[in-house]
Design a protein around this motif. Structure first.
Motif, mmCIF file in Angstrom:
data_model
loop_
_atom_site.group_PDB
_atom_site.id
_atom_site.type_symbol
_atom_site.label_atom_id
_atom_site.label_comp_id
_atom_site.label_asym_id
_atom_site.label_seq_id
_atom_site.Cartn_x
_atom_site.Cartn_y
_atom_site.Cartn_z
ATOM 1 N N ARG A 38 0.735 -1.149 -0.048
ATOM 2 C CA ARG A 38 -0.264 0.274 0.078
ATOM 3 C C ARG A 38 0.890 1.217 -0.024
ATOM 4 N N HIS A 39 2.249 1.166 0.502
ATOM 5 C CA HIS A 39 3.289 2.192 0.087
ATOM 6 C C HIS A 39 4.145 2.541 -0.781
ATOM 7 N N ARG A 40 3.425 1.408 -1.469
ATOM 8 C CA ARG A 40 4.856 1.560 -2.832
ATOM 9 C C ARG A 40 4.180 2.753 -4.144
ATOM 10 N N PHE A 41 5.175 2.912 -4.384
ATOM 11 C CA PHE A 41 5.435 4.216 -5.949
ATOM 12 C C PHE A 41 6.670 3.571 -6.695
ATOM 13 N N ASP A 42 6.401 4.543 -8.145
ATOM 14 C CA ASP A 42 7.068 4.025 -8.768
ATOM 15 C C ASP A 42 9.192 4.862 -8.645
ATOM 16 N N GLU A 43 9.785 4.099 -8.262
ATOM 17 C CA GLU A 43 10.944 3.990 -7.503
ATOM 18 C C GLU A 43 11.721 4.788 -8.671
ATOM 19 N N LEU A 44 11.449 4.260 -10.585
ATOM 20 C CA LEU A 44 11.868 5.603 -11.079
ATOM 21 C C LEU A 44 12.432 6.590 -11.780
ATOM 22 N N ARG A 45 10.626 7.092 -11.088
ATOM 23 C CA ARG A 45 10.828 8.456 -11.351
ATOM 24 C C ARG A 45 11.186 8.764 -10.285
ATOM 25 N N LEU A 46 11.328 8.829 -8.932
ATOM 26 C CA LEU A 46 11.719 9.175 -8.280
ATOM 27 C C LEU A 46 13.351 9.393 -8.052
ATOM 28 N N GLN A 73 6.496 19.280 -4.204
ATOM 29 C CA GLN A 73 5.467 19.302 -4.182
ATOM 30 C C GLN A 73 4.246 18.962 -4.959
ATOM 31 N N ASP A 74 4.813 18.237 -6.711
ATOM 32 C CA ASP A 74 4.356 17.834 -7.137
ATOM 33 C C ASP A 74 4.069 16.410 -7.592
ATOM 34 N N ASP A 75 2.528 16.174 -6.631
ATOM 35 C CA ASP A 75 2.189 15.182 -6.589
ATOM 36 C C ASP A 75 2.194 13.802 -7.850
ATOM 37 N N SER A 76 3.031 14.327 -8.581
ATOM 38 C CA SER A 76 2.802 13.330 -10.172
ATOM 39 C C SER A 76 3.379 12.738 -9.962
ATOM 40 N N VAL A 77 4.888 13.212 -9.274
ATOM 41 C CA VAL A 77 5.916 12.338 -9.286
ATOM 42 C C VAL A 77 6.565 11.092 -8.806
ATOM 43 N N ILE A 78 5.780 10.803 -7.413
ATOM 44 C CA ILE A 78 5.487 9.221 -6.949
ATOM 45 C C ILE A 78 3.649 9.269 -6.414
ATOM 46 N N GLY A 79 3.225 10.049 -6.892
ATOM 47 C CA GLY A 79 1.502 10.389 -6.204
ATOM 48 C C GLY A 79 1.573 11.169 -4.352
ATOM 49 N N ALA A 80 2.666 11.940 -4.091
ATOM 50 C CA ALA A 80 1.806 12.418 -2.875
ATOM 51 C C ALA A 80 3.418 13.333 -2.586
ATOM 52 N N ALA A 81 3.791 14.557 -1.751
ATOM 53 C CA ALA A 81 4.069 15.739 -1.522
ATOM 54 C C ALA A 81 5.090 14.927 -1.049
ATOM 55 N N PHE A 82 6.494 14.898 -1.323
ATOM 56 C CA PHE A 82 7.723 14.179 -0.164
ATOM 57 C C PHE A 82 9.004 15.348 0.006
ATOM 58 N N TYR A 83 9.691 14.872 1.349
ATOM 59 C CA TYR A 83 10.974 15.879 0.612
ATOM 60 C C TYR A 83 12.002 14.240 1.030
ATOM 61 N N ILE A 84 13.237 14.901 1.048
ATOM 62 C CA ILE A 84 14.484 14.247 1.116
ATOM 63 C C ILE A 84 15.459 14.940 2.732
ATOM 64 N N MET A 85 15.518 14.011 3.144
ATOM 65 C CA MET A 85 17.063 14.395 3.735
ATOM 66 C C MET A 85 18.570 13.232 4.370
ATOM 67 N N ARG A 89 10.331 11.159 3.604
ATOM 68 C CA ARG A 89 9.311 11.453 3.800
ATOM 69 C C ARG A 89 8.086 11.973 2.845
ATOM 70 N N ARG A 90 6.760 10.898 2.782
ATOM 71 C CA ARG A 90 5.743 11.557 2.178
ATOM 72 C C ARG A 90 4.464 12.122 3.183
ATOM 73 N N LYS A 91 3.661 12.582 2.100
ATOM 74 C CA LYS A 91 2.778 12.642 3.295
ATOM 75 C C LYS A 91 1.890 11.149 2.622
ATOM 76 N N PRO A 92 0.806 10.702 3.583
ATOM 77 C CA PRO A 92 0.001 9.800 2.830
ATOM 78 C C PRO A 92 -0.670 9.849 1.872
ATOM 79 N N PHE A 93 -1.091 8.892 1.582
ATOM 80 C CA PHE A 93 -1.979 8.815 -0.215
ATOM 81 C C PHE A 93 -3.299 8.416 0.331
ATOM 82 N N GLY A 94 -4.169 9.448 -0.655
ATOM 83 C CA GLY A 94 -5.604 9.545 0.211
ATOM 84 C C GLY A 94 -6.118 11.088 0.351
ATOM 85 N N LYS A 95 -7.147 10.651 1.405
ATOM 86 C CA LYS A 95 -8.132 11.636 1.955
ATOM 87 C C LYS A 95 -7.531 12.317 2.854
ATOM 88 N N LEU A 96 -6.986 13.621 3.330
ATOM 89 C CA LEU A 96 -6.433 13.452 4.528
ATOM 90 C C LEU A 96 -7.433 15.006 5.609
#
Length: 276
Positions: free
Chosen positions: A20-28, A108-120, A69-76
Motif C-alpha cells: 500500500r506504500h509503493r510508488f514508482d521508484e524510477l520516477r523518484l 510538492q508535485d504529486d505526479s512524481v510519486i503520488g504525494a508531496a515528499f522531501y529528502i533528508m 518522508r511523504r504525505k500519506p496517499f488518499g484523503k487527509l
C-alpha cells in the motif's frame, strides 16, 4: 528488561516497502538526479518499521543513504501531514547547528510519486522506543535524558524571526489555538459519542493559561522521535517535525513531562533507574 530491548529492535530498522506504500521508484530516482545535490544511483528503497504518521523510507545508494518522508496517499484531514513545513523547519534549524538531519530537497508535485515528499540525510545512530532504556546502564541513562532535555531547551532559545521562521505560525494564543484545532480534528474523525470528551472540550477553553513568550515548538517531543549518537549519550537528530509551529515553549515542556505519567515511565522506580 528483555521486553524493552526487544521493543527497540522491533520498531527500529527497515523492511521491504509495503504494497500500500509503493510508488514508482524510477520516477523518484529521475527526480533525485535533478534535485538532490551530489546524488548518484542506483537506488534501493526500503521502508522504516517505526510508526510514523507520514510514511518514511530509507533510500540507499552506493555512496550515501537518504531518508524520504511523504504525505500519506488518499484523503487527509485539513492541514495534516504538512511535509513542506517539516522540510522548512529542519532546513532553518540545520543552518543554526541544531541537531537535525540535513534537508536536501522538497517536492510538492504529486505526479512524481503520488504525494508531496522531501529528502533528508540518513542519520546513523540509535532510536530508543522504551523510555526506561533497559539496554543502558544507570549513568548513561541519566546522560541520555539530560541530552534530551537540554536539546529541547536549545530549541526554545532560538528567536524565530532571526532564523527565518518568523511567519512559521501565529505568534499568540497557542494554547487556545491548540484546543480549537484538536477539538475540530476530533470532531472530523469522531466515530462515537464520548461524554468525557465533551466535558474536557467545554472545560479547556475556560482555563487557558496566558502565553508568556513565543518560540519554535516541536509539538511531539519524545524519546522515540530522536536519533542518538551511535556510541555517545547525546541527541544527534530530532525527527518528526510535522506538528512544529510557533507557540508557547511551556506547552512543549509539559508535553515532555506528561511522558512521566504515561505507560513507559509511569510507576517505575526512577531513582533506581537514575532517570530524572
Amino acid at each position: 528488561m528483555a521486553d524493552g530491548v526487544r521493543k527497540d529492535e522491533e520498531f527500529s530498522g527497515t523492511k521491504p516497502v509495503e504494497e500500500r506504500h509503493r510508488f514508482d521508484e524510477l520516477r523518484l530516482e529521475a527526480w533525485m538526479r535533478d534535485n538532490v545535490e551530489g546524488y548518484e544511483g542506483p537506488l534501493v528503497v526500503l521502508q522504516f518499521k517505526g510508526g510514523q504518521s507520514n510514511p518514511t523510507y530509507r533510500l540507499d545508494t552506493p555512496n550515501r543513504s537518504y531518508v524520504m518522508r511523504r504525505k500519506p496517499f488518499g484523503k487527509l484531514l485539513p492541514s495534516a501531514h504538512a511535509v513542506d513545513r517539516e522540510y522548512r523547519v529542519i532546513a532553518a534549524l540545520g543552518k543554526q547547528g541544531f541537531p537535525v538531519a540535513r534537508a536536501y530537497a522538497l517536492c510538492q508535485d504529486d505526479s512524481v510519486i503520488g504525494a508531496a515528499f522531501y529528502i533528508m540525510s540518513m542519520e546513523e545512530g540509535r532510536v530508543f522506543w522504551d523510555p526506561t532504556l533497559p539496554s543502558q546502564n544507570a549513568d548513561v541513562r541519566r546522560k541520555i535524558f539530560t541530552s534530551k532535555i537540554e536539546t529541547l531547551a536549545k530549541l526554545h532559545m532560538f528567536d524565530p524571526v532571526a532564523i527565518g521562521l518568523g511567519d512559521f505560525g501565529k505568534p499568540g494564543n497557542y494554547f487556545a489555538r491548540q484546543i480549537d484545532r484538536w477539538t475540530k480534528q476530533y470532531r472530523a474523525s469522531e466515530t462515537q459519542h464520548i461524554p468525557e470528551f465533551e466535558k474536557v472540550a467545554e472545560w479547556l477553553p475556560k482555563t487557558v493559561p496566558e502565553q508568556a513568550r513565543v518560540s519554535i515548538v516541536h509539538g511531539d517531543y519524545r524519546l522515540d522521535n530522536m536519533i542518538f549518537h551511535a556510541t555517545e549519550p547525546r541527541v544527534q537528530a530530532v525527527l518528526d517535525w510535522e506538528l512544529s509551529t510557533l507557540g508557547d515553549p511551556m506547552a512543549d515542556f509539559t508535553y515532555l513531562l506528561m511522558q512521566w505519567i504515561m505507560p513507559g515511565l509511569e510507576g517505575v522506580d526512577l531513582k533506581a533507574l537514575n532517570i530524572p
